[in-house]
Enzyme design. Sequence first.
Site, PDB file in Angstrom:
ATOM      1  N   TYR A   1       4.719  19.672 -20.761  1.00 48.57           N
ATOM      2  CA  TYR A   1       3.594  18.728 -21.755  1.00 48.57           C
ATOM      3  C   TYR A   1       3.759  19.395 -23.053  1.00 48.57           C
ATOM      4  CZ  TYR A   1       2.494  16.390 -17.481  1.00 48.57           C
ATOM      5  OH  TYR A   1       2.361  15.509 -15.918  1.00 48.57           O
TER       6      TYR A   1
ATOM      7  N   PHE B   1       1.520   8.010 -11.972  1.00 48.48           N
ATOM      8  CA  PHE B   1       1.955   6.417 -12.954  1.00 48.48           C
ATOM      9  C   PHE B   1       1.157   5.408 -12.073  1.00 48.48           C
ATOM     10  CE2 PHE B   1       6.661   7.929 -13.693  1.00 48.48           C
ATOM     11  CZ  PHE B   1       5.773   8.772 -14.767  1.00 48.48           C
TER      12      PHE B   1
ATOM     13  N   PHE C   1       5.694   4.593 -17.801  1.00 44.56           N
ATOM     14  CA  PHE C   1       6.170   4.112 -18.956  1.00 44.56           C
ATOM     15  C   PHE C   1       6.119   2.679 -18.620  1.00 44.56           C
ATOM     16  CE2 PHE C   1       6.811   8.847 -18.854  1.00 44.56           C
ATOM     17  CZ  PHE C   1       6.119   9.071 -20.160  1.00 44.56           C
ATOM     18  N   THR C   2       6.002   2.160 -18.117  1.00 48.02           N
ATOM     19  CA  THR C   2       6.219   0.418 -17.444  1.00 48.02           C
ATOM     20  C   THR C   2       5.098   0.065 -16.708  1.00 48.02           C
ATOM     21  OG1 THR C   2       9.058   1.266 -16.456  1.00 48.02           O
ATOM     22  CG2 THR C   2       8.221  -1.152 -16.410  1.00 48.02           C
ATOM     23  N   PRO C   3       4.059  -0.614 -17.997  1.00 45.37           N
ATOM     24  CA  PRO C   3       3.324  -0.934 -17.618  1.00 45.37           C
ATOM     25  C   PRO C   3       3.699  -1.877 -16.035  1.00 45.37           C
ATOM     26  CG  PRO C   3       2.942  -0.978 -19.217  1.00 45.37           C
ATOM     27  CD  PRO C   3       4.387  -0.499 -19.093  1.00 45.37           C
TER      28      PRO C   3
HETATM   29  N1  LIG Z   1       3.906  14.945 -10.991  1.00 47.18           N
HETATM   30  C1  LIG Z   1       4.699  14.044 -11.946  1.00 47.18           C
HETATM   31  O1  LIG Z   1       5.726  14.470 -11.518  1.00 47.18           O
HETATM   32  C2  LIG Z   1       3.554  13.759 -13.093  1.00 47.18           C
HETATM   33  C3  LIG Z   1       4.749  12.658 -13.327  1.00 47.18           C
HETATM   34  C4  LIG Z   1       4.692  11.609 -14.112  1.00 47.18           C
HETATM   35  C5  LIG Z   1       3.562  11.974 -14.688  1.00 47.18           C
HETATM   36  N2  LIG Z   1       2.279  12.684 -13.572  1.00 47.18           N
HETATM   37  C6  LIG Z   1       0.815  13.085 -14.495  1.00 47.18           C
HETATM   38  O2  LIG Z   1      -0.285  11.833 -13.836  1.00 47.18           O
HETATM   39  C7  LIG Z   1      -0.415  11.128 -15.274  1.00 47.18           C
HETATM   40  C8  LIG Z   1      -0.938   9.505 -15.244  1.00 47.18           C
HETATM   41  O3  LIG Z   1       0.319   9.357 -15.527  1.00 47.18           O
HETATM   42  P1  LIG Z   1       0.244   8.348 -16.693  1.00 47.18           P
HETATM   43  O4  LIG Z   1      -0.096   9.110 -17.824  1.00 47.18           O
HETATM   44  O5  LIG Z   1       2.337   8.851 -17.655  1.00 47.18           O
HETATM   45  O6  LIG Z   1       0.788   7.132 -16.285  1.00 47.18           O
HETATM   46  P2  LIG Z   1      -0.255   5.772 -16.360  1.00 47.18           P
HETATM   47  O7  LIG Z   1      -1.192   6.341 -15.724  1.00 47.18           O
HETATM   48  O8  LIG Z   1       0.480   5.292 -14.601  1.00 47.18           O
HETATM   49  O9  LIG Z   1      -0.335   4.629 -17.352  1.00 47.18           O
HETATM   50  C9  LIG Z   1      -0.118   5.454 -18.601  1.00 47.18           C
HETATM   51  C10 LIG Z   1      -0.341   4.342 -20.142  1.00 47.18           C
HETATM   52  O10 LIG Z   1      -1.066   3.468 -19.521  1.00 47.18           O
HETATM   53  C11 LIG Z   1      -1.665   2.864 -20.727  1.00 47.18           C
HETATM   54  N3  LIG Z   1      -2.931   2.044 -20.434  1.00 47.18           N
HETATM   55  C12 LIG Z   1      -4.065   3.312 -19.926  1.00 47.18           C
HETATM   56  N4  LIG Z   1      -4.864   3.062 -19.624  1.00 47.18           N
HETATM   57  C13 LIG Z   1      -5.127   1.631 -20.491  1.00 47.18           C
HETATM   58  C14 LIG Z   1      -5.737   0.403 -20.297  1.00 47.18           C
HETATM   59  N5  LIG Z   1      -7.102   0.602 -19.777  1.00 47.18           N
HETATM   60  N6  LIG Z   1      -5.136  -0.771 -20.804  1.00 47.18           N
HETATM   61  C15 LIG Z   1      -4.087  -1.492 -21.157  1.00 47.18           C
HETATM   62  N7  LIG Z   1      -2.905   0.226 -21.593  1.00 47.18           N
HETATM   63  C16 LIG Z   1      -3.782   1.756 -20.676  1.00 47.18           C
HETATM   64  C17 LIG Z   1      -1.775   4.453 -21.406  1.00 47.18           C
HETATM   65  O11 LIG Z   1      -1.725   3.349 -23.080  1.00 47.18           O
HETATM   66  P3  LIG Z   1      -2.629   4.117 -24.002  1.00 47.18           P
HETATM   67  O12 LIG Z   1      -2.304   5.243 -24.511  1.00 47.18           O
HETATM   68  O13 LIG Z   1      -2.012   3.347 -25.069  1.00 47.18           O
HETATM   69  O14 LIG Z   1      -3.349   3.599 -23.725  1.00 47.18           O
HETATM   70  C18 LIG Z   1      -0.342   4.840 -21.117  1.00 47.18           C
HETATM   71  O15 LIG Z   1       1.167   3.597 -22.038  1.00 47.18           O
HETATM   72  C19 LIG Z   1      -0.255  11.564 -16.244  1.00 47.18           C
HETATM   73  O16 LIG Z   1      -1.127  11.537 -17.852  1.00 47.18           O
HETATM   74  C20 LIG Z   1      -0.382  13.134 -15.457  1.00 47.18           C
HETATM   75  O17 LIG Z   1      -0.476  14.001 -16.096  1.00 47.18           O
HETATM   76  C21 LIG Z   1       2.542  13.502 -12.987  1.00 47.18           C
END
Ligand SMILES: NC(=O)c1ccc[n+]([C@@H]2O[C@H](COP(=O)([O-])OP(=O)(O)OC[C@H]3O[C@@H](n4cnc5c(N)ncnc54)[C@H](OP(=O)(O)O)[C@@H]3O)[C@@H](O)[C@H]2O)c1
Length: 290
Positions: free
Chosen positions: A66, A215, A220-222
Site C-alpha cells: 500500500y 471491501f 472502490f464501488t460503494p
Molecule cells: N486482501 C486483499 O486483497 C485486499 C483488497 C482490498 C482491501 N483489503 C483490505 O481491506 C480493507 C477494507 O477495504 P477498503 O478500505 O478498500 O474498502 P471498504 O472498507 O469496503 O470501503 C472503504 C470506502 O468506504 C468509505 N467509507 C468508509 N466508512 C464510511 C462511512 N462510515 N460512510 C461513508 N463512507 C465510508 C471510504 O471513504 P472515506 O475514506 O471517505 O471514509 C472508502 O472509500 C482495506 O483497508 C485493506 O486493509 C484487502
Amino acid sequence: MSNVRNVPGGALKPADDLVISRMGYGAMQLAGPGVFGPPRDRDQALAVLREAVELGITHIDTSDFYGPAVVNELIREALHPYPDALRIATKVGARRDGTGGWIPSVEPEDLEAQVRENLWHLGLDVLDVVYLRLGSVEGTGEESIAEAFGALAELRERGLIRHLGLSGVSGTQLAEARSIAPVVAVQNLYNLVKRQDDVLVDRCAAEGIAFASFFPLGGFTPLQSGELAGVAARLGASPQQVALARLLRRSPTSVLIPGTSSVAHLRENVAAAALELPADALAELDGIAA
Ligand SMILES: NC(=O)c1ccc[n+]([C@@H]2O[C@H](COP(=O)([O-])OP(=O)(O)OC[C@H]3O[C@@H](n4cnc5c(N)ncnc54)[C@H](OP(=O)(O)O)[C@@H]3O)[C@@H](O)[C@H]2O)c1
C-alpha cells in the site's frame, strides 16, 4: 478460540497468543489515489490511525504494497512504540510497478524480502500476522500454494512471523495450507452483495479461523441497495453502519477491517459494532445478495 468483550465488536482469539478486536481497521485507504503514493492529507491519515487505537481497536490491517511502504510508514509514525494489545496484520504476495500496477510475486525469495520490508517499515522484529495474498481481488484459484505458503511457514519457524493467514483463497487452498502450518485468518472479498464465500465463512467459523471481509463497504464501488438504505433509515443508522453490523454478526469468527481516511467515518464505523439488528432487518439484508 473464545470471544471476550470490552473492545469494539468484542475480541476474538484465533490462537492462544493472538487476541484481536473483531472491529478492526483497514489502512489501505490511507495511501494516495489508487493506493499509490502519499496521502492527500498526511495529518488526517495520522489522526485516523491514532483515533482507531483510542476507540479500542486492536487489529490494524495493512501491507507494504500500500503506497508502497507509505501506509506502513504512517502506521509507524502514528503509533510506534505500539500499544501492547495492538496486533498488526500484513500481507505479502504482490509488488507494485512504477505506475501503481499490481504484480503478483510469490517466489519464496521475494516473499522473504517482502516480510523483511514489512518489518523494517513498521519498525518491528516480528510480524503478528502475515497473509499470503493470492488470486485477484474478485476471485480465487485452485492452483497449489504449497511452495509459497511453505516459504512463509519457514519464516514463521525462523521467528520472523507469529501467525499465518491467507487472502484471496479457495477452500481447497485453505486445506492445502493447513496441512503445512496453522492458519489463523482468511481474508477474502465478502459483503452484503458479494457472498460467494458463504460456505468458506461457515467453515472458518467451524474451525476457529478468523474470517476478515475485505471491501466490507464495497471498496472502490460503494454498496448501493434500496433495501440497505431502507433498513438504515428505519434504524436511524447509516447504510455503512448497517452493512458492518450485519457482517459482524455473520459468524462467530467474522472480523471487520473497514477502511476510511476520515476520523468521522471511523467513529461511525466503530459505533456500528454496537448496533442491534432486529430479525426482520436481518432477513431483508440477507435477501439483498439473492
Ligand atoms: N486482501 C486483499 O486483497 C485486499 C483488497 C482490498 C482491501 N483489503 C483490505 O481491506 C480493507 C477494507 O477495504 P477498503 O478500505 O478498500 O474498502 P471498504 O472498507 O469496503 O470501503 C472503504 C470506502 O468506504 C468509505 N467509507 C468508509 N466508512 C464510511 C462511512 N462510515 N460512510 C461513508 N463512507 C465510508 C471510504 O471513504 P472515506 O475514506 O471517505 O471514509 C472508502 O472509500 C482495506 O483497508 C485493506 O486493509 C484487502
